[in-house]
Write an enzyme that holds these catalytic residues in place. Sequence first.
Site, mmCIF file in Angstrom:
data_model
loop_
_atom_site.group_PDB
_atom_site.id
_atom_site.type_symbol
_atom_site.label_atom_id
_atom_site.label_comp_id
_atom_site.label_asym_id
_atom_site.label_seq_id
_atom_site.Cartn_x
_atom_site.Cartn_y
_atom_site.Cartn_z
ATOM 1 N N ALA A 63 0.867 -1.167 0.000
ATOM 2 C CA ALA A 63 0.000 0.000 0.000
ATOM 3 C C ALA A 63 0.906 1.220 0.000
ATOM 4 C CB ALA A 63 -0.867 -0.015 1.259
ATOM 5 N N GLY A 102 0.525 -5.062 0.760
ATOM 6 C CA GLY A 102 -0.686 -5.032 -0.065
ATOM 7 C C GLY A 102 -0.473 -5.637 -1.442
ATOM 8 N N GLU A 105 -0.926 -9.240 -0.934
ATOM 9 C CA GLU A 105 -2.358 -9.450 -0.655
ATOM 10 C C GLU A 105 -3.170 -9.392 -1.958
ATOM 11 O OE1 GLU A 105 -3.100 -7.854 3.818
ATOM 12 O OE2 GLU A 105 -2.299 -6.367 2.405
ATOM 13 N N GLU A 125 4.519 -5.676 7.006
ATOM 14 C CA GLU A 125 3.793 -4.609 7.697
ATOM 15 C C GLU A 125 4.233 -4.454 9.158
ATOM 16 O OE1 GLU A 125 0.982 -5.850 4.357
ATOM 17 O OE2 GLU A 125 2.519 -6.764 5.624
HETATM 18 N N1 T1G Z 1 4.697 3.392 -0.111
HETATM 19 C C1 T1G Z 1 5.194 4.605 -0.455
HETATM 20 N N2 T1G Z 1 6.481 4.834 -0.850
HETATM 21 C C2 T1G Z 1 7.274 3.775 -0.903
HETATM 22 C C3 T1G Z 1 6.853 2.472 -0.541
HETATM 23 C C4 T1G Z 1 5.486 2.302 -0.147
HETATM 24 N N3 T1G Z 1 4.984 1.114 0.185
HETATM 25 N N4 T1G Z 1 7.902 1.635 -0.670
HETATM 26 C C5 T1G Z 1 8.943 2.382 -1.093
HETATM 27 N N5 T1G Z 1 8.586 3.656 -1.238
HETATM 28 C C6 T1G Z 1 9.432 4.762 -1.704
HETATM 29 C C7 T1G Z 1 10.605 5.053 -0.782
HETATM 30 O O1 T1G Z 1 10.235 5.936 0.224
HETATM 31 C C8 T1G Z 1 11.601 5.669 -1.732
HETATM 32 O O2 T1G Z 1 11.221 7.003 -1.947
HETATM 33 C C9 T1G Z 1 11.361 4.905 -3.029
HETATM 34 O O3 T1G Z 1 10.039 4.342 -2.910
HETATM 35 C C10 T1G Z 1 12.324 3.771 -3.245
HETATM 36 O O4 T1G Z 1 12.337 2.967 -2.091
HETATM 37 C C11 T1G Z 1 -2.691 -2.906 3.387
HETATM 38 C C12 T1G Z 1 -0.743 -1.995 5.307
HETATM 39 C C13 T1G Z 1 10.286 -2.164 -1.984
HETATM 40 C C14 T1G Z 1 12.146 -3.314 -0.886
HETATM 41 O O5 T1G Z 1 6.622 -2.243 3.842
HETATM 42 O O6 T1G Z 1 10.723 -2.257 1.703
HETATM 43 O O7 T1G Z 1 0.993 -2.744 2.310
HETATM 44 O O8 T1G Z 1 13.169 8.127 -0.959
HETATM 45 O O9 T1G Z 1 14.688 3.470 -1.441
HETATM 46 O O10 T1G Z 1 15.950 0.005 -1.545
HETATM 47 O O11 T1G Z 1 -1.490 -4.676 4.213
HETATM 48 O O12 T1G Z 1 11.196 0.252 -0.594
HETATM 49 O O13 T1G Z 1 13.071 7.730 -3.401
HETATM 50 O O14 T1G Z 1 11.523 9.379 -2.304
HETATM 51 O O15 T1G Z 1 13.386 1.682 -0.255
HETATM 52 O O16 T1G Z 1 15.042 -0.573 -3.813
HETATM 53 C C15 T1G Z 1 4.079 -2.742 3.034
HETATM 54 C C16 T1G Z 1 8.250 -0.984 1.819
HETATM 55 C C17 T1G Z 1 3.395 -1.427 3.077
HETATM 56 C C18 T1G Z 1 7.591 -2.295 1.687
HETATM 57 C C19 T1G Z 1 12.561 -1.333 -2.393
HETATM 58 N N6 T1G Z 1 5.236 -2.662 2.178
HETATM 59 N N7 T1G Z 1 9.281 -0.755 0.817
HETATM 60 O O17 T1G Z 1 13.733 -1.018 -1.740
HETATM 61 O O18 T1G Z 1 14.104 1.352 -2.636
HETATM 62 S S1 T1G Z 1 2.047 -1.455 4.217
HETATM 63 C C20 T1G Z 1 6.439 -2.395 2.665
HETATM 64 C C21 T1G Z 1 10.465 -1.419 0.880
HETATM 65 C C22 T1G Z 1 0.856 -2.382 3.420
HETATM 66 C C23 T1G Z 1 -1.325 -3.526 3.514
HETATM 67 C C24 T1G Z 1 -0.326 -2.735 4.224
HETATM 68 C C25 T1G Z 1 11.496 -1.026 -0.132
HETATM 69 C C26 T1G Z 1 11.574 -1.979 -1.345
HETATM 70 P P1 T1G Z 1 12.309 8.106 -2.157
HETATM 71 P P2 T1G Z 1 13.694 2.370 -1.509
HETATM 72 P P3 T1G Z 1 14.816 -0.085 -2.464
#
Ligand code: T1G
Length: 691
Positions: A63, A102, A105, A125
């Site tokens: 998400a 998400g 999911e 999450e």
């Molecule tokens: N939402 C918004 N921005 C995101 C994002 C996300 N989920 N994931 C990454 N970004 C932005 C990040 O801030 C950065 O921005 C750019 O993308 C590159 O990321 C309903 C509740 C995927 C492994 O926890 O673990 O889903 O700094 O530098 O090293 O159940 O990003 O360039 O402006 O980290 O290649 C669950 C989070 C969400 C995964 C890539 N998902 N992301 O790593 O790049 S909660 C996560 C990561 C959810 C549902 C729920 C990593 C990555 P900027 P990066 P990377």
Amino acid sequence: MSSSVSVANDNGVAVVTIDNPPVNALSFHVRKPLYEALTALRDDPAARAIVIACAGRTFVAGADITEFGKPVEQPELRAIIALLETIAKPTVAAIHGTALGGGLELALGCHFRVAEKSAKLGLPEVKLGLLPGGGGTVRLPRLVSAAKALAMIVSGTPISAGEAKAAGLVDDVVDSDLLVEAVRFASEMADRGGPFVPVRDRNDRLAGTDLAAFDAQAADLAKKVRGLEAPLACAEAVRNAITLPFDEALAAERQLFLKLVSGDQSRAQRHLFFAEREAAKIPGKDLQKRQIARVGIIGAGTMGGGIAMAFANGGLPVTLLETSEEALRRGLATIEKNYAVSVSRGSLTEEARRKRLELFKGSTDYADLAGCDLIIEAVFEDMAVKKDVFGRLDAVARPGAILATNTSYLDVNEIAASTSRPQDVLGMHFFSPANVMKLLEIVRAEKTAPEVLATVTDLARRIGKVAVVVGVCHGFVGNRMLSARGAENEALLLEGATPAQVDKAFTDFGWPMGPFQMGDLAGLDIGWRNRKARGQTALIADKLCEQGHFGQKTGSGWYRYESGAREPIADPEVEALIRAKAAELGIARREIGAEEIIERTLYPLVNEGAKILAEGIAARASDIDVVWVNGYGFPIGKGGPMFWAGLAGAGKIVERLEYWHRRTGRAIFEPAPALRRFAETGAWEGAGGAP
Ligand code: T1G
């Protein structure tokens, strides 16, 4: 369709492509067109099957975290998945990169999942203080079993495509041409014909789940969470999937999610998510980063050896230099032993161990550093010794090589000035053990070139470190604030607290351990030597060291330790020593509570952080949070000292600092102007801003 979602028809198979760089987060402007596309395709006779795929470097990585805490725009992810499960024709998720949160999911809403060999799948999450809120806690157990789902969801650690196949999470793993293979798979399913059972209706893997074993597993995991709410909520939600009908479990998941997402812990952990990424950004346009293909390390002691391992673990060849063959042999032997321990613990394969050791080249000749792109000095913490090393490095290192010092305290500007190339010199302050600790303080000296900072910050990510750029001052950000946090430790003991009481206040706050147990672990003799070198004293700690009580390594320090054990035991002799010192100084002893302990240790910590921010030693308040969470065990559920100050109430912190300043006259309690301004405005200076 929209720019974020497009639909194509490949021989009767509809391919829905999500394109929302950089990680295809399920932002509102993706969800809406996606919902509309699937609605249209559900009843479209031209589409015999549907494939959901993503453009760019990864499948949906979750998400959109930036949308949390804001009013939710419809349709939500849950509605899209519910719609998916009404589609009778086969639906296939084509997964590459990382299918996370998400994103996974959404894939669990499809009948089938086809993954690229290098793909990773997970529900992380919990690392954001949340739980999967799109049905992941109820659908994943139906595919991989409750026990596997519990482990995946409470750890938040993604699994490989191969492991996912073995667990029943994905239906096919392909080497290449993911989209071609996914369309072929979907077409075959359509040929074979339905009915296609949505995951929600697959109960076989759950039937017969051993609830007692599940509860034991959950209880074991709960022991490690130290006051964090999300892991416990994750376990409760997965348990509901076993014990409740699908829709009831789904509704319960929702309630748990809503409670967490509006809570302080998740706000703190989301703050840290973005803070770590912000910290890695070096101001300056199109900075030309330098190539780093070989690294040189000077000094094969505890720090040098650990640093060398960090680079080898990141796949970089290392030249390890020592003053003598004997010292070199000792250093390399320690490295070999450390890897052997990892293999025996199963955290490293024999093959990986062999490959990493091949990356090491030992030497006693400075000339062997001529081929290195980055050279890090990790020798004895003495300015004269450092300057001698950098003088010799200046003579042998190739032009454009980056020269770094691992000093924890010394003036990096002075070290840089001892070379003819100060623009190529900076500090790289690793934390012990350097092959384990994630934090790297990158110390920007006055003349350090921006591209050198950018190169090293990038490199830090390559070796799995969390990098924060800090300015030059005594102890940089971490150790300088650590001194402020510890300044009252002895006063608290003299006035009536015991080491155990102080440590308990810290562990109750969420720290892995308190300052006195930490001192015993690190060795009291290190601080003693530093104090003596700087002509400083610590009344009780010096006495303990004079008596040879250096902590765990001597079986006694602030606590006593049974031989070889790590469990601290209160030592009546230490308490007697404290009482005697207090009597000698005429200090009346009294009951001291946990709140006072926190006020006299963590409020000065925040106050010192405010000074550091105002001096520009840290660019953002959030950088300070990243340092303390990754280098000093500050509880992640509180977001770091500067974020926590907002939660605790900066006004109250200022008021209580003023109280202790009036009462003790000690400078560490005098509220810093930047802290007062934070209390007034709710925002820290610099880019970090208020919580
Ligand atoms: N939402 C918004 N921005 C995101 C994002 C996300 N989920 N994931 C990454 N970004 C932005 C990040 O801030 C950065 O921005 C750019 O993308 C590159 O990321 C309903 C509740 C995927 C492994 O926890 O673990 O889903 O700094 O530098 O090293 O159940 O990003 O360039 O402006 O980290 O290649 C669950 C989070 C969400 C995964 C890539 N998902 N992301 O790593 O790049 S909660 C996560 C990561 C959810 C549902 C729920 C990593 C990555 P900027 P990066 P990377």
